[in-house]
Motif scaffolding. Structure first.
Motif, short mmCIF file in Angstrom:
data_model
loop_
_atom_site.label_atom_id
_atom_site.label_comp_id
_atom_site.label_asym_id
_atom_site.label_seq_id
_atom_site.Cartn_x
_atom_site.Cartn_y
_atom_site.Cartn_z
N ASP A 116 51.46 57.22 31.69
CA ASP A 116 50.19 57.30 30.97
C ASP A 116 50.34 58.49 30.03
O ASP A 116 50.52 59.64 30.47
CB ASP A 116 49.01 57.50 31.93
N GLY A 117 50.28 58.17 28.73
CA GLY A 117 50.58 59.18 27.73
C GLY A 117 51.95 58.89 27.12
O GLY A 117 52.76 59.80 26.90
N THR A 118 52.20 57.61 26.84
CA THR A 118 53.52 57.25 26.28
C THR A 118 53.74 57.93 24.93
O THR A 118 54.84 58.40 24.64
CB THR A 118 53.64 55.71 26.13
N GLU A 236 35.84 57.02 27.07
CA GLU A 236 36.71 56.31 26.12
C GLU A 236 36.38 54.83 26.14
O GLU A 236 36.05 54.26 27.19
CB GLU A 236 38.20 56.52 26.46
C1 IPD Z 1 46.95 55.47 26.78
C2 IPD Z 1 46.52 56.87 27.06
C3 IPD Z 1 45.64 57.39 25.94
C4 IPD Z 1 44.42 56.51 25.73
C5 IPD Z 1 44.82 55.06 25.56
C6 IPD Z 1 45.71 54.61 26.70
P1 IPD Z 1 49.37 54.69 27.68
O1 IPD Z 1 47.76 54.97 27.82
O2 IPD Z 1 45.84 56.96 28.29
O3 IPD Z 1 45.17 58.66 26.23
O4 IPD Z 1 43.75 56.92 24.59
O5 IPD Z 1 43.62 54.29 25.51
O6 IPD Z 1 46.07 53.26 26.50
O7 IPD Z 1 49.53 53.59 26.67
O8 IPD Z 1 49.99 55.94 27.24
O9 IPD Z 1 49.75 54.27 29.05
#
Ligand code: IPD
Length: 303
Positions: A116-118, A236
């Protein structure tokens, strides 16, 4: 499962029935595999950040996301071929991207975001988490978020509190929105209408005014910041169930509340969330959000 423990009190033997936690060994495994996954992420940060894209030019994925998800799923399958005679189910970000369905049923389900945070990972921006939630009857039973670059292991078990590296977590006591830090993200959609909504909500909240608006670049860590009392709220529109399943339990077990951005009950498949230290702050934020609806995570697959 119930077992009986005997103890002597005031010279008398008393028996006490103790409920064993049927999911404890699964949770222990989640913590162990999250730590292993974190090692893999830290290692890959040095040499493996080949970037591919998914739903848009800014929705990034790397081979490390895919490898970490496989590591977690394989190790769970080996350890728990079934859970109480029911086949183990998975909702994993990269498996769904590869075409697997994303339905939350009553069966025991591991909900996995390998990184999470790719985008942070790709840029070595130092907030990256492995997130593992586990649900039964559509209720999250435990959540594990390993912030692997900070080496912080956040855990929560339903009804038993939330912890960071073993220390109990407690949300902030602030009830005045003007004294609050609010976390949010811009997500990975660049659809101009959605971006307009996001900016109008952000402007409304910033100009309340609040003390500050922040974003770690990962939904899971933002939620752990709320659980830790460092931020009063996170909201969000655009997240997915794997981003928030574990974090949602960590927030509520630390004493916080979860709402939908329209003020109703949170629905983990709806791609919208407000997580706050208390209802006063959550409802104040809801008033300022210009909500919009996205295709749900459990929408039927397009053929
Ligand atoms: C993302 C991250 C990001 C958020 C996105 C997510 P991922 O997840 O949590 O902070 O803004 O909505 O999709 O793609 O890095 O697993």
């Amino acid at each position: 499962m119930e077992f009986v423990c005997r103890a002597k009190m005031n010279g008398l033997w008393v028996s006490k029935a103790i409920m064993a936690d049927v999911w404890q060994s699964s949770m222990d495994h989640a913590v162990a595999v999250a730590r292993k996954a974190g090692e893999m992420v830290r290692g890959a940060l040095k040499d493996d950040r080949t970037v591919m894209t998914k739903s848009s030019a800014v929705d990034l994925v790397t081979q490390t996301d895919q490898k970490v998800e496989q590591l977690i799923i394989q190790s769970v399958k080996e350890k728990f071929p079934t859970h109480r005679c029911v086949c183990v189910r998975f909702i994993g970000e990269e498996s769904v991207a590869a075409g697997e369905s994303c339905n939350l049923t009553d069966d025991p389900t591991w909900i996995i975001d390998p990184i999470d945070g790719t985008t942070n990972f790709v840029h070595a921006f130092p907030f990256v988490a492995v997130s593992i939630g586990f649900s039964v009857n559509k209720q999250v039973e435990f959540g594990v978020v390993y912030s692997c670059l900070e080496d912080k292991m956040f855990t929560a078990r339903r009804g038993r509190g939330a912890f960071c590296n073993g220390e109990p977590l407690q949300v902030s006591e602030q009830t005045d929105i003007h004294q609050a830090i609010v976390a949010t993200e811009f997500g990975s959609s660049r659809d101009p209408t959605a971006v307009d909504h996001i900016f109008r909500s952000l402007r409304n909240i910033l100009c309340l005014p609040v003390h500050g608006v922040r974003g770690a670049g990962t939904a899971a860590i933002n939620m752990c910041l709320v659980a830790s009392g460092c931020a009063e709220a996170y909201y969000e529109i655009g997240i997915h169930v794997w981003d928030v399943a574990a974090g949602s339990l960590i927030v509520s077990e630390a004493g916080g509340v979860l709402l939908d951005v329209d003020g109703g009950d949170v629905d983990l498949m709806s791609r919208r969330i407000v997580a706050a230290n208390n209802r006063t702050i959550a409802e104040r934020i809801v008033k300022e959000i210009e909500s919009f609806t996205l295709q749900r995570d459990d929408a039927p697959l397009q053929s």
